[in-house]
Structures are given as structure tokens and as C-alpha cells.
Motif scaffolding. Structure first.
Motif, PDB file in Angstrom:
ATOM      1  N   ARG A  10       0.833  -1.205   0.000  1.00  0.00           N
ATOM      2  CA  ARG A  10       0.000   0.000   0.000  1.00  0.00           C
ATOM      3  C   ARG A  10       0.866   1.253   0.000  1.00  0.00           C
ATOM      4  NH1 ARG A  10      -0.733   4.375   1.780  1.00  0.00           N
ATOM      5  NH2 ARG A  10       0.762   3.846   3.412  1.00  0.00           N
ATOM      6  N   HIS A  11       0.631   2.098  -0.946  1.00  0.00           N
ATOM      7  CA  HIS A  11       1.296   3.399  -0.966  1.00  0.00           C
ATOM      8  C   HIS A  11       0.391   4.344  -1.736  1.00  0.00           C
ATOM      9  CE1 HIS A  11       2.562   1.593  -4.827  1.00  0.00           C
ATOM     10  NE2 HIS A  11       2.416   2.838  -5.270  1.00  0.00           N
ATOM     11  N   SER A  12       0.677   5.628  -1.669  1.00  0.00           N
ATOM     12  CA  SER A  12      -0.162   6.600  -2.366  1.00  0.00           C
ATOM     13  C   SER A  12       0.210   6.654  -3.834  1.00  0.00           C
ATOM     14  CB  SER A  12       0.014   7.975  -1.728  1.00  0.00           C
ATOM     15  OG  SER A  12      -0.425   7.940  -0.393  1.00  0.00           O
ATOM     16  N   ARG A  14      -0.309   8.559  -7.374  1.00  0.00           N
ATOM     17  CA  ARG A  14      -0.753   9.882  -7.841  1.00  0.00           C
ATOM     18  C   ARG A  14      -0.764   9.994  -9.363  1.00  0.00           C
ATOM     19  NH1 ARG A  14       1.939  11.042  -2.871  1.00  0.00           N
ATOM     20  NH2 ARG A  14       0.408  11.758  -1.332  1.00  0.00           N
ATOM     21  N   TYR A  74      -5.833  13.254  -9.302  1.00  0.00           N
ATOM     22  CA  TYR A  74      -4.750  12.607 -10.057  1.00  0.00           C
ATOM     23  C   TYR A  74      -5.210  11.756 -11.239  1.00  0.00           C
ATOM     24  CZ  TYR A  74      -2.494  13.985  -5.704  1.00  0.00           C
ATOM     25  OH  TYR A  74      -2.047  14.706  -4.617  1.00  0.00           O
ATOM     26  N   CYS A 113      -5.076   6.674  -3.206  1.00  0.00           N
ATOM     27  CA  CYS A 113      -4.460   7.750  -2.424  1.00  0.00           C
ATOM     28  C   CYS A 113      -5.512   8.280  -1.454  1.00  0.00           C
ATOM     29  CB  CYS A 113      -3.952   8.877  -3.326  1.00  0.00           C
ATOM     30  SG  CYS A 113      -3.004  10.132  -2.433  1.00  0.00           S
ATOM     31  N   PHE A 114      -5.142   8.434  -0.218  1.00  0.00           N
ATOM     32  CA  PHE A 114      -5.995   9.047   0.816  1.00  0.00           C
ATOM     33  C   PHE A 114      -6.142  10.517   0.426  1.00  0.00           C
ATOM     34  CE2 PHE A 114      -6.744   8.394   5.606  1.00  0.00           C
ATOM     35  CZ  PHE A 114      -7.527   9.521   5.766  1.00  0.00           C
ATOM     36  N   ILE A 115      -7.357  11.010   0.324  1.00  0.00           N
ATOM     37  CA  ILE A 115      -7.585  12.395  -0.101  1.00  0.00           C
ATOM     38  C   ILE A 115      -8.378  13.139   0.970  1.00  0.00           C
ATOM     39  CG2 ILE A 115      -8.693  13.880  -1.826  1.00  0.00           C
ATOM     40  CD1 ILE A 115      -6.350  12.318  -3.018  1.00  0.00           C
ATOM     41  N   ALA A 116      -7.760  14.203   1.495  1.00  0.00           N
ATOM     42  CA  ALA A 116      -8.478  15.038   2.458  1.00  0.00           C
ATOM     43  C   ALA A 116      -8.395  16.509   2.082  1.00  0.00           C
ATOM     44  CB  ALA A 116      -7.926  14.825   3.865  1.00  0.00           C
ATOM     45  N   GLY A 117      -7.229  16.926   1.569  1.00  0.00           N
ATOM     46  CA  GLY A 117      -6.970  18.354   1.357  1.00  0.00           C
ATOM     47  C   GLY A 117      -8.051  19.075   0.569  1.00  0.00           C
ATOM     48  N   CYS A 118      -8.359  18.555  -0.611  1.00  0.00           N
ATOM     49  CA  CYS A 118      -9.305  19.281  -1.478  1.00  0.00           C
ATOM     50  C   CYS A 118     -10.733  19.194  -0.935  1.00  0.00           C
ATOM     51  CB  CYS A 118      -9.224  18.762  -2.916  1.00  0.00           C
ATOM     52  SG  CYS A 118      -9.665  17.015  -3.065  1.00  0.00           S
ATOM     53  N   LYS A 156       9.210   2.094   1.503  1.00  0.00           N
ATOM     54  CA  LYS A 156       9.895   2.820   2.583  1.00  0.00           C
ATOM     55  C   LYS A 156      10.257   1.821   3.681  1.00  0.00           C
ATOM     56  CE  LYS A 156       7.436   7.249   2.239  1.00  0.00           C
ATOM     57  NZ  LYS A 156       6.074   7.105   1.796  1.00  0.00           N
ATOM     58  N   ARG A 161       9.838   5.903   8.365  1.00  0.00           N
ATOM     59  CA  ARG A 161       8.462   6.197   8.787  1.00  0.00           C
ATOM     60  C   ARG A 161       8.475   6.846  10.165  1.00  0.00           C
ATOM     61  NH1 ARG A 161       4.748   4.040   5.343  1.00  0.00           N
ATOM     62  NH2 ARG A 161       5.651   2.776   3.694  1.00  0.00           N
TER      63      ARG A 161
HETATM   64  C1  FMN Z   1      -5.202  12.067   6.886  1.00  0.00           C
HETATM   65  C2  FMN Z   1      -4.490  12.014   5.555  1.00  0.00           C
HETATM   66  C3  FMN Z   1      -4.810  12.947   4.585  1.00  0.00           C
HETATM   67  C4  FMN Z   1      -4.187  12.889   3.325  1.00  0.00           C
HETATM   68  N1  FMN Z   1      -4.580  13.758   2.342  1.00  0.00           N
HETATM   69  C5  FMN Z   1      -3.968  13.717   1.143  1.00  0.00           C
HETATM   70  C6  FMN Z   1      -4.400  14.570   0.093  1.00  0.00           C
HETATM   71  O1  FMN Z   1      -5.326  15.364   0.233  1.00  0.00           O
HETATM   72  N2  FMN Z   1      -3.759  14.478  -1.098  1.00  0.00           N
HETATM   73  C7  FMN Z   1      -2.722  13.597  -1.303  1.00  0.00           C
HETATM   74  O2  FMN Z   1      -2.163  13.576  -2.396  1.00  0.00           O
HETATM   75  N3  FMN Z   1      -2.328  12.761  -0.336  1.00  0.00           N
HETATM   76  C8  FMN Z   1      -2.915  12.782   0.874  1.00  0.00           C
HETATM   77  N4  FMN Z   1      -2.536  11.907   1.853  1.00  0.00           N
HETATM   78  C9  FMN Z   1      -1.517  10.886   1.557  1.00  0.00           C
HETATM   79  C10 FMN Z   1      -0.178  11.162   2.269  1.00  0.00           C
HETATM   80  O3  FMN Z   1       0.464  12.259   1.690  1.00  0.00           O
HETATM   81  C11 FMN Z   1       0.660   9.886   2.179  1.00  0.00           C
HETATM   82  O4  FMN Z   1      -0.033   8.828   2.801  1.00  0.00           O
HETATM   83  C12 FMN Z   1       2.019  10.049   2.833  1.00  0.00           C
HETATM   84  O5  FMN Z   1       2.802  10.958   2.097  1.00  0.00           O
HETATM   85  C13 FMN Z   1       2.770   8.722   2.974  1.00  0.00           C
HETATM   86  O6  FMN Z   1       2.935   8.090   1.714  1.00  0.00           O
HETATM   87  P1  FMN Z   1       2.361   6.644   1.417  1.00  0.00           P
HETATM   88  O7  FMN Z   1       0.853   6.722   1.474  1.00  0.00           O
HETATM   89  O8  FMN Z   1       2.854   6.328   0.035  1.00  0.00           O
HETATM   90  O9  FMN Z   1       2.868   5.691   2.456  1.00  0.00           O
HETATM   91  C14 FMN Z   1      -3.179  11.917   3.092  1.00  0.00           C
HETATM   92  C15 FMN Z   1      -2.878  10.978   4.083  1.00  0.00           C
HETATM   93  C16 FMN Z   1      -3.539  11.001   5.283  1.00  0.00           C
HETATM   94  C17 FMN Z   1      -3.243   9.936   6.311  1.00  0.00           C
END
Ligand code: FMN
Length: 167
Positions: A10-12, A14, A74, A113-118, A156, A161
Motif C-alpha cells: 500500500r502506498h499513495s 498519484r 490525479y 491515495c488518501f484524499i483530504a486536502g481538497c 519505505k 516512517r
Molecule cells: C489524513 C491524511 C490525509 C491525506 N490527504 C492527502 C491529500 O489530500 N492528497 C494527497 O495527495 N495525499 C494525501 N494523503 C496521503 C499522504 O500524503 C501519504 O499517505 C504520505 O505521504 C505517505 O505516503 P504513502 O501513502 O505512500 O505511504 C493523506 C494521508 C492522510 C493519512
């Protein structure tokens, strides 16, 4: 897939291919999300919204890109949003639900990818709720992009971490 391998995979992601996510994979990922713990077992305080289909995804992207310089989704072909009732532990619930879905997707070889910002940073939450058809009384908490990843991330090590103290 062996559980530790799923965790490690599992990783983000994009960048995504345009290929849609199959209904079968979506069902598995949603079932994983719905298996998550919810504060006080109050299942009625949480809701999932699944966005697929190029038209709806384009509408969502247009909304975000009116105020952002890049596509915060993305190019993913699917987006799952967790919303919850205000005044609950919905933000925590969303984290638990999302992690279950991220792992289920990784287990299927799909990118996320976990998305919260937008979502949390939008200046027009009412319009976002309307586009996502969020039920009355719920607010958007966070989401995940989902699709066939078109990028890769180097694994990683634990040392890269966050820290951990064992007493
Ligand atoms: C609460 C939370 C909010 C996040 N929001 C965003 C986001 O809005 N956009 C984004 O690109 N990644 C977002 N991420 C992904 C993190 O940037 C990412 O999990 C972190 O850099 C570690 O990388 P990995 O997921 O590859 O292990 C978020 C992660 C978490 C846990």
C-alpha cells in the motif's frame, strides 16, 4: 495476498490509467470499508459515496480545479468519499474506514491515495455536497482515489516512517 505483503504494497498513487475499476473490485473494497469499526457502533452516523463514470468524475474535477492548479484526484477513474454526521467521531471513523479500503485495494493490486486536502479545504462545501449528493445532515470527511496505478513508489523502510516508543 499475504497480509504483510498487502501492508507493504500500500502506498499513495498519484497517477492512474483510464481503465475503470471493475464492479467486483469495487464491491470488495466497499465491503472492506463497511467492515471497519465505527465509534459507539453508531453506523447511522457514517455514509459512503462512490463516484465512477467519466462524466461525474469530470464534474468533480472541474469543481476542484476552479480553485486548485492541479487535479487533486490525479486522473483516477474512481473516488470514494466518507461523510459523517457533525458532532460525532466521524473524522476518526473515516480514518478507520479509509484504511480498510486502502488495504483491500492494495490486496487487489489497485492503486489508491488518501484524499483530504481538497475536500476539507474547499471554499464551497455546499456545492461539493450537492455534486456528491451527500445525504442531508452529513458532512464530507475524506476520501480515496482508486484505479489502476500508473506510477510506482519505492518501498519505505520502517526507519523512514514515524517514530515509535516501546515502554
Ligand atoms: C489524513 C491524511 C490525509 C491525506 N490527504 C492527502 C491529500 O489530500 N492528497 C494527497 O495527495 N495525499 C494525501 N494523503 C496521503 C499522504 O500524503 C501519504 O499517505 C504520505 O505521504 C505517505 O505516503 P504513502 O501513502 O505512500 O505511504 C493523506 C494521508 C492522510 C493519512
Amino acid at each position: 495476498m499475504e497480509f504483510r505483503e498487502t501492508l507493504a504494497r500500500r502506498h499513495s498513487s498519484r497517477a492512474y490509467e483510464a481503465t475503470p475499476v471493475s464492479d467486483e473490485a469495487l464491491d470488495t473494497i466497499l465491503a472492506a470499508g463497511r467492515a471497519a469499526p465505527v465509534g459507539m457502533g453508531e453506523y447511522g452516523t457514517v455514509h459512503l459515496t462512490v463516484v465512477t463514470g467519466s462524466e461525474k468524475m469530470a464534474e468533480l474535477r472541474k469543481f476542484f480545479m476552479a480553485s486548485e492548479s492541479h487535479d487533486p484526484l490525479y486522473g483516477a477513474p474512481a473516488f470514494i468519499v466518507v461523510s459523517a454526521k457533525p458532532g460525532t467521531v466521524g473524522t476518526l471513523d473515516a480514518g478507520a474506514i479509509i484504511e480498510n479500503m486502502l488495504l483491500a485495494a492494495a490486496d487487489l493490486g489497485l492503486g489508491t491515495c488518501f484524499i483530504a486536502g481538497c475536500l476539507l479545504g474547499t471554499k464551497d462545501p455546499a456545492k461539493l455536497r450537492s455534486i456528491l449528493q451527500i445525504p442531508e445532515g452529513f458532512e464530507v470527511k475524506s476520501g480515496i482515489t482508486l484505479g489502476h496505478a500508473a506510477d510506482s513508489a519505492p518501498a519505505k523502510t520502517l526507519a523512514e516512517r514515524f517514530s515509535c516508543t516501546r515502554l
